[in-house]
Design an enzyme around this catalytic site. Structure first.
Site, PDB file in Angstrom:
ATOM      1  N   TYR A   1       0.814  -1.083  -0.107  1.00 34.29           N
ATOM      2  CA  TYR A   1       0.099   0.140   0.074  1.00 34.29           C
ATOM      3  C   TYR A   1       0.906   1.244  -0.016  1.00 34.29           C
ATOM      4  O   TYR A   1       1.838   1.418   0.432  1.00 34.29           O
ATOM      5  CB  TYR A   1      -0.893  -0.013   0.963  1.00 34.29           C
ATOM      6  N   GLU A   2       0.431   2.315  -0.695  1.00 35.71           N
ATOM      7  CA  GLU A   2       1.072   3.362  -1.172  1.00 35.71           C
ATOM      8  C   GLU A   2       1.618   4.183   0.322  1.00 35.71           C
ATOM      9  O   GLU A   2       2.652   4.887   0.429  1.00 35.71           O
ATOM     10  CB  GLU A   2       0.397   4.528  -1.979  1.00 35.71           C
TER      11      GLU A   2
END
Lengths: 337, 246
Positions: free
Chosen positions: B42-43
């Site tokens: 996830y970013e």
């Protein structure tokens, strides 16, 4: 270096790194001093009308809602906000009329809960101006450049898009590869608000879980307000110095606010209060409802402790703690609609 | 069907970077069926979480690093992709054009939009830097458009060679588009081409729900129906219907 294209977005938060160095030398204390104060003092001292403001965490994860509420309570105006995946933090500031400009990477939405009614209304009617567009990485790379005292961060994002055209980045011919590369300008926010798990009275702070952009943002901002779940002795910090992600040099105020992230998610401590989020999203569908919300939860209380009583007190907070540990039933009141 | 079809595209032992909602669910489904060693990242910094007690509502909440191998940062994750470690990007979109360029910013003029969406988020970063971008979205004439209101995230831009020309890393870009009607790829002209239609969907339905012509090859497959197992796992991953309600 040949400049190939210049983004047309408003150039916000910038200063020449030379000026920033001099500002730091003049204004930041390098000595380890106690900086504990209450929220009222911290916000009135370090947040001013028209400031460029950046909120740490990730929109509705580890955000300093207590500081956001205090900004609203003190009716700060014309703030310029970094929309750095800004969700509930920014939505509250917009809905309450504190913000006049935003440069979004991700804003005006509540991720899975849908778009935010109050912010959309503000942008679509022109009350709040979208001054520039970014992606998540490019906006945080503005802070990375600032943290390093450099004018820009080079990156292979934004290229070829309208997002670039509305940013304040530039595309140049890279003297090493000969290919186009995007230069993302530094951003030095006037003030940043970061909520942490624990810190000492000097501001040496530990964050559990992902840092998101706070490792960079803490160093980019001119003023930094740290709100913390708890203040711990300096000896505890020194026992495990590798856990410190923000050292005292950057910190201007330390405010102890347990549950200071409510109704948002504080990793390893408490989960989102979805009942409260549903009430907020429902009320902010209209201007009257928005006023009702802020009158009740912000203007109608003296401080964050009173607010915590109002949202359900210790019973609710214990439930949110259990949720975070996966020991209670999750509820999503906004799903039914 | 969309989520199942999208999940099948993910090969095991690769990395996938996902946006909120259906993309997360599709990645989790793949991981819990045919791709147990898929690394979901996830970013905001969560790397390889193990099946969280509920679906993440945000790509940065505590479920995105539940029992993860690393809780890093956005700079760390996007730099990781920029250096070539990002195989699949998994994105949603409000509008897409025939070259796979996407809009998640505004409908109408930028300074006075009819609808304001959140903007790029991590989409521009993923779509610029990952090797293969998969777009997961509902399809109709308003969403499959001739010209985007705003080009938020680069697809193949104006066609062959366009990404490289503006300086995007070579051999990247949109690879598949999955909608409620079918699965699409991109041909040698970098234009959207039908690969398979979902059961009970006709080729006319596909064309009727697009404002630009979609290339139809001689042979179009039918997407296999979701299996019992896929549906069962899917429901168990989103027991509260947070994503599946949509």
């Amino acid at each position: 270096m040949e400049v190939l294209e210049v983004g047309g977005g408003e150039f916000l938060g910038w200063c020449d790194p030379e000026e920033h160095r001099e500002w730091v030398r003049k204004n930041k204390s390098l000595s380890m001093e106690e900086k504990v104060m209450d929220l009222r003092e911290a916000v009135s001292k370090f947040v001013h009308d028209g400031n460029y403001i950046a909120s740490g965490g990730f929109g509705h994860v580890r955000v300093s809602m207590a500081a956001i509420y205090e900004i609203i309570r003190q009716r700060k105006r014309n703030l310029i906000a970094a929309g750095k995946t800004s969700v509930h933090d920014l939505d509250c500031l917009i809905a309450s009329g504190c913000v006049s400009k935003v440069e979004p990477a991700y804003s005006f939405g509540h991720e899975l809960r849908g778009l935010s009614p109050a912010s959309r209304r503000a942008v679509e009617t022109g009350r709040v101006k979208v001054a520039a567009e970014w992606s998540n990485a490019s906006l945080q790379w503005r802070f990375k450049a600032a943290a390093s005292g450099l004018p820009w961060t080079p990156a292979y994002v934004l290229l070829g898009t309208d997002t670039f055209k509305h940013s304040s980045a530039k595309i140049v011919k890279d003297p090493f590869t000969g290919r186009p590369i995007c230069l993302i300008p530094a951003c030095f926010p006037d003030v940043a608000l970061i909520h942490v798990h624990r810190c000492d009275k000097y501001g040496n702070a530990q964050i559990d879980g992902i840092l998101v952009e706070d490792f960079e943002l803490a160093r980019a901002a001119k003023r930094l307000i740290i709100t913390t779940e708890e203040i711990i002795p300096n000896e505890k910090i020194r026992e495990k110095p590798w856990l410190t992600s923000i050292p005292y040099f950057y910190v201007d105020a330390v405010v102890e606010v347990p549950y200071g992230c409510h109704p948002c998610n504080m990793p390893y401590c408490y989960y989102y209060d979805e009942e409260h989020m549903a009430e907020y999203l429902n009320l902010t569908r209209t201007e009257e409802g928005t006023r009702e919300y802020f009158d009740k939860y912000i203007y109608g209380v003296d401080d964050f402790d009173q607010y915590l009583e109002l949202i359900g007190g210790i019973k609710k907070l214990n439930y949110l703690k259990k949720l975070e540990q996966g020991r209670a039933q999750f509820v999503y009141p906004w799903v039914a609609k | 069907m969309m989520i199942v079809a999208a999940s099948r595209l993910l090969e095991d032992r690769k990395t996938v970077f996902t946006g909120t909602g259906m993309p997360i669910l599709a990645a989790l489904l793949a991981q819990n069926t045919h791709a147990p060693n898929l690394a979901i990242i996830y970013e905001a910094g969560g790397m390889c979480p193990v099946r969280p007690p509920t679906i993440p509502l945000s790509v940065g909440d505590s479920m995105t690093f539940h029992k993860a191998i690393m809780a890093s940062s956005m700079d760390y994750v996007i730099s990781f992709i920029q250096a070539g470690y990002g195989e699949y990007a998994f994105l949603g979109a409000a509008q897409i054009d025939m070259y796979g360029n996407i809009n998640t910013t505004v409908i109408g003029p930028h300074d006075r939009p009819k609808v304001r969406f959140p903007g790029s988020g991590g989409a521009n970063d993923f779509g610029s830097l990952c090797w293969k971008t998969i777009v997961l979205m509902r399809q109709d004439k308003q969403r499959f458009v001739k010209k985007l209101d705003f080009l938020t995230t680069p697809g193949h831009l104006s066609g062959v060679g366009a990404r490289e020309k503006v300086g995007l890393p070579r051999n990247t870009g949109p690879w598949r588009v999955v909608t409620q009607l079918g699965v699409y790829g991109f041909d040698e002209d970098k234009r959207m081409t039908l690969l398979s239609v979902h059961p009970n969907v006709s080729i006319e339905d596909v064309q009727k729900n697009s404002s630009f012509p979609i290339k139809i090859p001689d042979k179009v497959e039918t997407t296999p129906e979701p299996t019992e197992k896929e549906l069962k796992v899917l429901r168990s991953l989103d027991p509260y219907n947070v994503v599946l309600r949509k």
